[in-house]
Design a protein around this motif. Structure first.
Motif, PDB file in Angstrom:
ATOM      1  N   ALA A 149       0.841  -1.213   0.000  1.00 47.06           N
ATOM      2  CA  ALA A 149       0.000   0.000   0.000  1.00 47.06           C
ATOM      3  C   ALA A 149       0.866   1.248   0.000  1.00 47.06           C
ATOM      4  CB  ALA A 149      -0.922  -0.006   1.222  1.00 47.06           C
ATOM      5  N   GLY A 150       1.673   1.394  -1.004  1.00 49.98           N
ATOM      6  CA  GLY A 150       2.461   2.616  -1.147  1.00 49.98           C
ATOM      7  C   GLY A 150       3.736   2.589  -0.325  1.00 49.98           C
ATOM      8  N   ASN A 151       4.395   3.739  -0.315  1.00 46.50           N
ATOM      9  CA  ASN A 151       5.714   3.851   0.298  1.00 46.50           C
ATOM     10  C   ASN A 151       5.664   3.544   1.795  1.00 46.50           C
ATOM     11  OD1 ASN A 151       7.977   5.298   1.668  1.00 46.50           O
ATOM     12  ND2 ASN A 151       8.574   5.509  -0.485  1.00 46.50           N
ATOM     13  N   ALA A 152       6.448   2.524   2.209  1.00 46.47           N
ATOM     14  CA  ALA A 152       6.388   2.047   3.598  1.00 46.47           C
ATOM     15  C   ALA A 152       6.998   3.064   4.554  1.00 46.47           C
ATOM     16  CB  ALA A 152       7.115   0.709   3.700  1.00 46.47           C
ATOM     17  N   VAL A 153       8.067   3.769   4.112  1.00 51.08           N
ATOM     18  CA  VAL A 153       8.729   4.734   4.994  1.00 51.08           C
ATOM     19  C   VAL A 153       7.783   5.889   5.298  1.00 51.08           C
ATOM     20  CG1 VAL A 153      10.677   6.321   5.184  1.00 51.08           C
ATOM     21  CG2 VAL A 153      10.988   4.088   4.130  1.00 51.08           C
ATOM     22  N   LYS A 154       7.067   6.318   4.269  1.00 51.31           N
ATOM     23  CA  LYS A 154       6.112   7.419   4.437  1.00 51.31           C
ATOM     24  C   LYS A 154       5.024   7.009   5.434  1.00 51.31           C
ATOM     25  CE  LYS A 154       4.078  10.408   1.269  1.00 51.31           C
ATOM     26  NZ  LYS A 154       3.536  10.573  -0.072  1.00 51.31           N
ATOM     27  N   ALA A 155       4.553   5.756   5.281  1.00 53.98           N
ATOM     28  CA  ALA A 155       3.492   5.262   6.170  1.00 53.98           C
ATOM     29  C   ALA A 155       3.990   5.221   7.613  1.00 53.98           C
ATOM     30  CB  ALA A 155       3.051   3.867   5.724  1.00 53.98           C
ATOM     31  N   LEU A 156       5.241   4.768   7.785  1.00 58.90           N
ATOM     32  CA  LEU A 156       5.815   4.682   9.138  1.00 58.90           C
ATOM     33  C   LEU A 156       5.925   6.074   9.765  1.00 58.90           C
ATOM     34  CD1 LEU A 156       7.160   2.925  11.318  1.00 58.90           C
ATOM     35  CD2 LEU A 156       9.328   3.318  10.180  1.00 58.90           C
ATOM     36  N   LYS A 157       6.378   7.039   8.958  1.00 60.79           N
ATOM     37  CA  LYS A 157       6.528   8.406   9.478  1.00 60.79           C
ATOM     38  C   LYS A 157       5.164   8.980   9.871  1.00 60.79           C
ATOM     39  CE  LYS A 157      10.804   9.844   7.240  1.00 60.79           C
ATOM     40  NZ  LYS A 157      11.365  10.531   6.089  1.00 60.79           N
TER      41      LYS A 157
ATOM     42  N   LEU B  96       2.829 -10.304  -1.516  1.00 59.53           N
ATOM     43  CA  LEU B  96       2.323  -9.574  -2.691  1.00 59.53           C
ATOM     44  C   LEU B  96       3.470  -9.296  -3.656  1.00 59.53           C
ATOM     45  CD1 LEU B  96      -0.126  -6.978  -1.087  1.00 59.53           C
ATOM     46  CD2 LEU B  96      -0.673  -9.175  -2.152  1.00 59.53           C
ATOM     47  N   LYS B  97       3.089  -9.187  -4.921  1.00 56.58           N
ATOM     48  CA  LYS B  97       4.120  -8.968  -5.947  1.00 56.58           C
ATOM     49  C   LYS B  97       4.735  -7.582  -5.825  1.00 56.58           C
ATOM     50  CE  LYS B  97       2.209 -11.520  -9.696  1.00 56.58           C
ATOM     51  NZ  LYS B  97       1.414 -11.222 -10.856  1.00 56.58           N
ATOM     52  N   ASP B  98       5.975  -7.449  -6.266  1.00 56.16           N
ATOM     53  CA  ASP B  98       6.678  -6.164  -6.366  1.00 56.16           C
ATOM     54  C   ASP B  98       6.714  -5.384  -5.051  1.00 56.16           C
ATOM     55  OD1 ASP B  98       6.825  -6.837  -9.037  1.00 56.16           O
ATOM     56  OD2 ASP B  98       4.954  -5.766  -9.516  1.00 56.16           O
ATOM     57  N   THR B  99       6.939  -6.085  -3.977  1.00 55.34           N
ATOM     58  CA  THR B  99       7.015  -5.371  -2.708  1.00 55.34           C
ATOM     59  C   THR B  99       8.451  -5.341  -2.176  1.00 55.34           C
ATOM     60  OG1 THR B  99       6.393  -7.448  -1.635  1.00 55.34           O
ATOM     61  CG2 THR B  99       4.651  -5.811  -1.903  1.00 55.34           C
ATOM     62  N   ARG B 100       9.338  -6.011  -2.901  1.00 52.59           N
ATOM     63  CA  ARG B 100      10.708  -6.155  -2.424  1.00 52.59           C
ATOM     64  C   ARG B 100      11.417  -4.800  -2.309  1.00 52.59           C
ATOM     65  NH1 ARG B 100      14.763  -9.843  -1.662  1.00 52.59           N
ATOM     66  NH2 ARG B 100      16.765  -9.022  -2.311  1.00 52.59           N
ATOM     67  N   ALA B 101      11.285  -3.979  -3.352  1.00 54.94           N
ATOM     68  CA  ALA B 101      11.968  -2.672  -3.351  1.00 54.94           C
ATOM     69  C   ALA B 101      11.472  -1.820  -2.189  1.00 54.94           C
ATOM     70  CB  ALA B 101      11.708  -1.967  -4.680  1.00 54.94           C
ATOM     71  N   ASN B 102      10.166  -1.887  -1.991  1.00 53.92           N
ATOM     72  CA  ASN B 102       9.564  -1.120  -0.890  1.00 53.92           C
ATOM     73  C   ASN B 102      10.148  -1.571   0.453  1.00 53.92           C
ATOM     74  OD1 ASN B 102       7.891   0.704   0.275  1.00 53.92           O
ATOM     75  ND2 ASN B 102       5.983  -0.390  -0.135  1.00 53.92           N
ATOM     76  N   PHE B 103      10.286  -2.885   0.616  1.00 56.40           N
ATOM     77  CA  PHE B 103      10.819  -3.406   1.877  1.00 56.40           C
ATOM     78  C   PHE B 103      12.269  -2.992   2.062  1.00 56.40           C
ATOM     79  CE2 PHE B 103      13.231  -6.681   4.125  1.00 56.40           C
ATOM     80  CZ  PHE B 103      12.726  -6.433   5.387  1.00 56.40           C
TER      81      PHE B 103
END
Ligand code: GTP
Ligand code: MG
Length: 591
Positions: free
Chosen positions: A443-451, A529-536
């Motif tokens: 669901a979008g950028n993980a760092v942004k969500a954490l902040k 989920l697909k394509d989540t590696r870069a986000n992680f």
């Protein structure tokens, strides 16, 4: 163990546990199922069950349940209560009458004391919903005294049992007896001043006496406490006036229970083995034998019982979980709770599936072999009945066999402005030892969500700290009417020196550290989920940068916990990676 209600359980099963019913329905013989259908003809829940196809059921599992497969226990985390102590019973005016003793001595019994109201925090209670529904809680009134020297029965005490983690705050109180004592004291002071002035005037030079020395006849004083006396009902009105004028002073009486000083504030974060007094019942009245003497062998009066104190209190439950899950709506918190524990929290693919906190228990050692994880926790042996826990007792260590996880409704950006479900639910993770931020990798950028999450949590922490500071300031102003009047030791569990001014000075902590100072980590979920590696990877790098101190703590609070911030990838729906969360949490809890 055999079911205790074999017949009825079948009938209620679809209502209570729809999913179980579906599973067992297939094995019910046709004749029985028809009979059941007939019995349930008017049961709307049974007939309105959503129908799932076979494929649908196959895809379902404990970690991917149907939206209607959940248990929803009653829960309330706030309650306002009106608490009434019991009033005392009246004393009795009675005289012995026997065959050859027509006018015997006084033998009226004393009234019973009113019941007290206590509060006790116990394990096993998990919600305030029962109290929230009750609203008014009354202790028993003391019974009136009777003839033949029979004392009235004492009113029944009431103990309010609340879950551990409840905070009790007094909103208002009505204490007629306390107010009367204050007024009496003020009157007594005024009278003493007046007497002193009169005495001084008498000693003044005698020459003025000739001019102004007319003696003013004082009116017979009206007994100010007349309303606290009971007069013999058989006497005439003129006699009543005479008796009223001759009433003695009210006797001073010792109290076993003092009212707790205002304002009451109790943080019951541990079980209290002894109930704590909230409101003491009124004293019972005295029967007429108390007032008999040789000049007045047959007193025609007795005293009334004291009116009772009433309180309005607010109870606020802050669940005491070891780990708090914080995340945006639909992030997968409840699924993670299911994966970690035996919880049956509701899971759904829409935001705000969870509307109230869920608590699950992770069992590390079920005492059936070697524990899955070895963990030790500190236990303090401070006296648990000390409501303020001011004593700094040494700590002991014991093996941890389980820890609890709290899943709360999702937070959205602007929650502090009361958007979404607001931040009120954060109080349930406020006391958790460790915070786990659940981030949806899909669901979008993980760092942004954490902040964004930390921003809301930080604002909440600041709000709570301001509230706490305000409360402490108010408590330090020693305006309590009881303060300094009677320094009688408190009974019912209150410490003897309970003046709020005795609190130890609070440590000057930088703002926001109450939550930002806790150990925390990130659970990066939906890793399947697909394509989540870069986000992680981006999230992991960010966490490493925070640990190194290259990036500031996401809440922006100075001195916040950054010892070892970790992002753990999981797929909760498949139960992958959740073991690591258990180990990581235990490591942080053991500290
Ligand atoms: N693919 C995948 N889906 C998941 C995973 N975890 C949860 N989901 C799905 O995400 C949706 C939301 O899950 P919930 O556990 O209800 O999310 P929540 O954070 O509790 O949501 P709220 O209670 O609304 O805040 C559900 O449809 C889950 O099946 C996962 O690891 N992988
Ligand atoms: Mg949920």
């Amino acid at each position: 163990m055999a079911s205790r209600c074999t017949h009825s359980s079948r009938l209620f099963m679809p209502f209570l546990y729809p999913s179980l019913f579906r599973a067992s329905a297939a094995s019910v013989p046709r004749a029985t199922s028809l009979a059941l259908a007939r019995n349930l003809r008017y049961s709307s829940t049974a007939t309105l069950e959503p129908q799932h196809s076979e494929n649908d059921d196959e895809a379902r599992s404990r970690l991917n349940p149907a939206p209607d497969d959940y248990s929803n226990p009653y829960f309330a985390d706030k309650a306002k209560l009106n608490v009434y102590a019991g009033p005392g019973g009246n004393g009795c005016i009675s005289f012995l009458r026997e065959l050859f003793i027509p006018e015997g001595p006084a033998n009226g019994g004393d009234g019973g004391h009113g019941g007290n109201v206590y509060i006790q925090a116990v394990h096993g209670e998990t919600s305030l919903h029962k109290l929230a529904r009750r609203r008014h809680i009354r202790a028993g009134r003391g019974k009136h005294g009777q003839g033949s020297a029979q004392g009235g029965q004492r009113g029944e005490d009431v103990i309010i049992t609340v879950p551990v983690g409840t905070v009790v705050t007094e909103i208002s109180r009505d204490d007629p007896e306390g107010e009367r004592q204050l007024i009496d004291r003020a009157k007594y002071k005024r009278k003493r001043k007046k007497d002193f002035r009169n005495a001084a005037a008498l000693e003044a030079p005698k020459e003025e006496e000739g001019v102004q020395g007319t003696i003013v006849e004082e009116e017979p004083p009206v007994n100010p406490d007349l309303d606290r006396w009971l007069l013999y009902p058989g006497i005439s009105s003129s006699e009543a006036r005479r008796v009223g004028a001759e009433l003695p002073r009210l006797p001073r009486r010792d109290r076993l229970f003092q009212q707790p000083p205002a304002p009451i504030y109790l943080d019951l974060n541990r079980p209290t083995p002894r109930p704590i007094l909230l409101a003491a019942g009124g004293l019972g009245g005295l029967g007429n034998p108390h007032f008999a003497n040789k000049d007045r062998p047959r007193p025609m009066f007795a005293t009334k019982g004291e009116p009772a104190m009433s309180l309005e209190i607010e109870l606020e439950l802050k669940l005491l979980a070891d780990v708090g899950l914080v995340g945006l709506p639909n992030a997968g918190k409840s699924t993670l709770l299911r994966a970690l524990t035996n919880s049956r929290a509701r899971v759904g693919h829409w935001a705000f599936t969870t509307l109230q906190p869920n608590i699950g228990t992770v069992v590390l050692d079920n005492n059936k072999g070697r524990p899955s994880v070895k963990s030790y926790k500190r236990i303090s042996d401070a006296p648990v009945d000390d409501p303020f826990a001011l004593t700094g007792a040494p700590d002991e260590v014991e093996q941890r066999t389980r820890f609890t996880v709290a899943d709360i409704p999702g937070l959205i950006e602007g929650a502090h402005l009361d958007k979404g479900l607001g931040i009120a639910f954060l109080r349930h993770v406020e006391r958790a030892g460790v915070l786990a931020f659940v981030i949806d990798l899909g669901a979008g950028n993980a760092v942004k969500a954490l902040k964004a999450l930390w921003n809301e949590v930080g604002l909440y922490a600041q709000m709570r700290e301001d509230e706490e500071a305000d409360r402490e300031r108010a408590a330090r102003i020693d305006w309590s009417p009881e303060a300094g009047i009677d320094n009688v030791s408190m009974s019912g569990g209150w410490p003897a020196s309970n003046g709020m001014a005795d609190y130890p000075p609070s440590a000057a902590e930088p703002a926001g550290l109450s939550i930002a100072g806790k150990p925390w980590f990130v659970v990066a979920t939906k890793g399947d989920l697909k394509d989540t590696r870069a986000n992680f990877m981006e999230l992991r790098d960010y966490c490493a940068a925070v640990t190194r101190g290259d990036e500031p703590h996401p809440s922006g609070v100075q001195g916040a916990w950054i010892e070892n911030v970790e992002a753990i990838p999981v797929s909760a729906i498949n139960g992958h990676g959740v073991e690591r969360i258990v180990h990581w949490t235990v490591g942080l809890l053991d500290g």
